[in-house]
Write a protein that holds these residues in place. Structure first.
Motif, mmCIF file in Angstrom:
data_model
loop_
_atom_site.group_PDB
_atom_site.id
_atom_site.type_symbol
_atom_site.label_atom_id
_atom_site.label_comp_id
_atom_site.label_asym_id
_atom_site.label_seq_id
_atom_site.Cartn_x
_atom_site.Cartn_y
_atom_site.Cartn_z
ATOM 1 N N GLY A 1 2.992 17.763 57.742
ATOM 2 C CA GLY A 1 3.377 17.815 56.341
ATOM 3 C C GLY A 1 4.850 17.601 56.086
ATOM 4 O O GLY A 1 5.330 17.839 54.988
ATOM 5 N N ARG A 2 5.601 17.176 57.108
ATOM 6 C CA ARG A 2 7.046 17.018 56.943
ATOM 7 C C ARG A 2 7.464 15.570 56.756
ATOM 8 O O ARG A 2 8.430 15.285 56.063
ATOM 9 C CB ARG A 2 7.779 17.602 58.158
ATOM 10 N N VAL A 3 6.798 14.649 57.433
ATOM 11 C CA VAL A 3 7.190 13.245 57.404
ATOM 12 C C VAL A 3 6.410 12.530 56.301
ATOM 13 O O VAL A 3 5.187 12.587 56.271
ATOM 14 C CB VAL A 3 6.918 12.573 58.766
ATOM 15 N N GLU B 1 -0.487 10.509 43.482
ATOM 16 C CA GLU B 1 -1.740 11.221 43.729
ATOM 17 C C GLU B 1 -1.714 11.904 45.091
ATOM 18 O O GLU B 1 -2.166 13.056 45.227
ATOM 19 C CB GLU B 1 -2.914 10.246 43.653
ATOM 20 N N LEU B 2 -1.180 11.241 46.106
ATOM 21 C CA LEU B 2 -1.105 11.847 47.437
ATOM 22 C C LEU B 2 -0.203 13.080 47.434
ATOM 23 O O LEU B 2 -0.509 14.088 48.065
ATOM 24 C CB LEU B 2 -0.586 10.816 48.443
ATOM 25 N N ARG B 3 0.902 13.001 46.704
ATOM 26 C CA ARG B 3 1.781 14.171 46.622
ATOM 27 C C ARG B 3 1.080 15.331 45.925
ATOM 28 O O ARG B 3 1.250 16.493 46.317
ATOM 29 C CB ARG B 3 3.085 13.800 45.903
ATOM 30 N N ARG B 4 0.290 15.027 44.910
ATOM 31 C CA ARG B 4 -0.462 16.096 44.241
ATOM 32 C C ARG B 4 -1.486 16.726 45.172
ATOM 33 O O ARG B 4 -1.843 17.902 45.012
ATOM 34 C CB ARG B 4 -1.140 15.553 42.978
ATOM 35 N N ARG B 5 -1.945 15.967 46.152
ATOM 36 C CA ARG B 5 -2.884 16.496 47.139
ATOM 37 C C ARG B 5 -2.176 17.223 48.277
ATOM 38 O O ARG B 5 -2.818 17.704 49.216
ATOM 39 C CB ARG B 5 -3.750 15.367 47.718
ATOM 40 N N GLY B 6 -0.855 17.274 48.230
ATOM 41 C CA GLY B 6 -0.094 17.975 49.254
ATOM 42 C C GLY B 6 0.380 17.122 50.396
ATOM 43 O O GLY B 6 0.912 17.651 51.382
ATOM 44 N N LEU B 7 0.208 15.787 50.314
ATOM 45 C CA LEU B 7 0.650 14.891 51.375
ATOM 46 C C LEU B 7 1.926 14.166 50.932
ATOM 47 O O LEU B 7 1.892 13.387 49.982
ATOM 48 C CB LEU B 7 -0.444 13.862 51.689
ATOM 49 N N PRO B 8 3.054 14.415 51.581
ATOM 50 C CA PRO B 8 4.285 13.700 51.214
ATOM 51 C C PRO B 8 4.075 12.192 51.338
ATOM 52 O O PRO B 8 3.595 11.707 52.367
ATOM 53 C CB PRO B 8 5.317 14.205 52.227
ATOM 54 N N ALA B 9 4.427 11.459 50.304
ATOM 55 C CA ALA B 9 4.222 10.014 50.306
ATOM 56 C C ALA B 9 5.213 9.373 49.363
ATOM 57 O O ALA B 9 5.596 9.956 48.351
ATOM 58 C CB ALA B 9 2.786 9.666 49.882
ATOM 59 N N ARG B 10 5.632 8.174 49.688
ATOM 60 C CA ARG B 10 6.476 7.393 48.792
ATOM 61 C C ARG B 10 6.226 5.919 49.057
ATOM 62 O O ARG B 10 5.656 5.529 50.086
ATOM 63 C CB ARG B 10 7.952 7.736 48.965
ATOM 64 N N ALA C 1 12.844 -7.147 53.659
ATOM 65 C CA ALA C 1 14.164 -7.317 53.059
ATOM 66 C C ALA C 1 15.233 -6.690 53.938
ATOM 67 O O ALA C 1 14.966 -5.759 54.700
ATOM 68 C CB ALA C 1 14.193 -6.674 51.671
ATOM 69 N N PRO C 2 16.473 -7.205 53.876
ATOM 70 C CA PRO C 2 17.563 -6.613 54.650
ATOM 71 C C PRO C 2 17.666 -5.111 54.404
ATOM 72 O O PRO C 2 17.678 -4.658 53.270
ATOM 73 C CB PRO C 2 18.797 -7.356 54.132
ATOM 74 N N GLY C 3 17.744 -4.354 55.478
ATOM 75 C CA GLY C 3 17.770 -2.906 55.370
ATOM 76 C C GLY C 3 16.403 -2.271 55.317
ATOM 77 O O GLY C 3 16.282 -1.049 55.437
ATOM 78 N N GLY C 4 15.363 -3.082 55.150
ATOM 79 C CA GLY C 4 14.020 -2.529 55.022
ATOM 80 C C GLY C 4 13.506 -1.887 56.290
ATOM 81 O O GLY C 4 12.773 -0.898 56.241
ATOM 82 N N ALA C 5 13.868 -2.459 57.453
ATOM 83 C CA ALA C 5 13.397 -1.891 58.715
ATOM 84 C C ALA C 5 13.886 -0.464 58.884
ATOM 85 O O ALA C 5 13.186 0.393 59.426
ATOM 86 C CB ALA C 5 13.862 -2.750 59.891
ATOM 87 N N ARG C 6 15.075 -0.186 58.385
ATOM 88 C CA ARG C 6 15.604 1.176 58.457
ATOM 89 C C ARG C 6 14.749 2.135 57.621
ATOM 90 O O ARG C 6 14.438 3.247 58.046
ATOM 91 C CB ARG C 6 17.044 1.188 57.959
ATOM 92 N N LEU C 7 14.343 1.699 56.440
ATOM 93 C CA LEU C 7 13.478 2.530 55.603
ATOM 94 C C LEU C 7 12.137 2.773 56.267
ATOM 95 O O LEU C 7 11.568 3.862 56.161
ATOM 96 C CB LEU C 7 13.269 1.860 54.245
ATOM 97 N N LEU C 8 11.619 1.758 56.973
ATOM 98 C CA LEU C 8 10.298 1.873 57.574
ATOM 99 C C LEU C 8 10.266 2.830 58.753
ATOM 100 O O LEU C 8 9.183 3.224 59.195
ATOM 101 C CB LEU C 8 9.803 0.490 58.011
ATOM 102 N N ARG C 9 11.428 3.213 59.272
ATOM 103 C CA ARG C 9 11.456 4.165 60.377
ATOM 104 C C ARG C 9 11.378 5.608 59.888
ATOM 105 O O ARG C 9 11.424 6.534 60.681
ATOM 106 C CB ARG C 9 12.728 3.968 61.212
ATOM 107 N N ASP C 10 11.247 5.814 58.573
ATOM 108 C CA ASP C 10 11.227 7.165 58.023
ATOM 109 C C ASP C 10 9.856 7.823 58.056
ATOM 110 O O ASP C 10 9.728 8.992 57.701
ATOM 111 C CB ASP C 10 11.725 7.148 56.572
ATOM 112 N N GLY C 11 8.809 7.115 58.447
ATOM 113 C CA GLY C 11 7.491 7.735 58.462
ATOM 114 C C GLY C 11 6.409 6.741 58.822
ATOM 115 O O GLY C 11 6.680 5.550 59.037
#
Length: 307
Positions: free
Chosen positions: A113-115, A147-156, A189-199
């Motif tokens: 439930g953290r990532v 909807e996922l956040r309302r179900r308790g699953l962190p998502a973005r 997109a440039p910088g996108g790979a860094r975002l994708l390493r977040d979860g």
């Protein structure tokens, strides 16, 4: 006066159900049941394109579901993004559980439930977005994340995929022609790979027919892990020894919109690569796709008992 109130009501209230045309409702109870009330299934097109991840769909692309998706995509019935996003969220949940079970012991779901789960929508072309006035898959993904956040699953939503070249209209093309049409068309997109390493990364789309779009999106995400190094004197992102972007010029506008709808992301500098669900990121920071989820898929793709 009665006519005036009737006209005002027509402006304020939804005109008709996106699925069956019933008056004065965004989506009637029966159509909601067809869209998101059934069991989520793993789907597999025939032929299955190389590189396609596990895909789960909430419904068959037919009848009321097809009408609902077309109303949202082509006729601007934006209020349908809510129920479509809820259906997509259900497919994401089942896909993550399936991926976790397939990975075996030691892969917690959803990472304690953290990532946050990263929903990466397959983008529409710029011409289509201009014609429609919105990007349907991205809008549904934003609703699904809520909807996922309302179900308790962190998502973005991580809207990092871009079309780097024009593609032909997919209508009328067979599976092989669609693969050729989309080959190499997407890029992170440039910088996108860094975002994708977040979860854990879950590719999402509104509809899957041949699977060509999801296969190309998967290739683009995996390719972002090892981008080519620039030649001396070249301009653009600066790559470090790990082959990842060392300079990130700022957030994408999709991530800013995601924050506006309720996501809160801590920004404490660059995060080290870490292991998350089902091999989404390995110790070297290589990004992979956990699974894919769609609102609907072609009826034939539900027949996956073809081992």
């Amino acid at each position: 006066m009665r006519g005036w109130w009737q006209d005002l009501g027509d402006l304020m209230l939804p005109g008709e159900c996106g699925g069956c045309g019933a008056p004065r409702t965004v989506l009637c109870a029966r159509c909601r049941g067809v869209l998101g009330g059934g069991a989520v299934h793993r789907v597999r097109p025939v032929p299955e394109p190389p590189g396609l991840p596990r895909v789960h769909a909430a419904a068959r692309y037919a009848d009321e579901v097809r009408a609902t998706l077309l109303a949202h995509k082509e006729r601007g019935a934006l209020a349908l993004a809510g129920p479509l996003g809820a259906a997509l969220a259900g497919a994401v949940c089942v896909g993550l559980r399936d991926a976790s079970a397939s990975a075996g012991a030691g892969m917690a779901w959803p990472a304690g439930g953290r990532v946050p789960v990263l929903l990466v929508p397959v983008p529409s072309g710029r011409r289509a977005v201009r014609a429609r006035g919105h990007d349907p898959a991205r809008r549904i993904a934003l609703a699904a994340a809520g909807e996922l956040r309302r179900r308790g699953l962190p998502a973005r939503v991580a809207g990092v995929l871009r079309q780097r070249r024009a593609v032909a209209d997919q209508a009328g093309l067979n599976s092989r022609q669609r693969l050729a049409n989309l080959a190499g068309a997407l890029v992170v997109a440039p910088g996108g790979a860094r975002l994708l390493r977040d979860g854990p990364v879950v590719l999402v789309d509104d509809v899957m027919t041949t699977g060509a779009s999801l296969a190309e999106a998967t290739r683009a995400v995996r390719a972002a892990s090892h981008p080519p190094r620039p030649s001396p004197g070249a301009t653009g992102p600066i790559w470090n020894d790990a082959g990842t972007s060392a300079v990130y010029g700022g957030e994408t506008w999709e991530s800013r919109e995601e924050q506006n709808v309720g996501s809160r992301r801590e920004r404490t500098g660059r995060r080290p690569a870490r292991q998350v669900n089902a091999g989404a990121v390995d110790v070297d920071g290589v990004v992979d796709v956990v699974c894919a989820a769609v609102v609907a898929a072609s009826p034939d793709s539900f027949e996956i008992n073809r081992n």
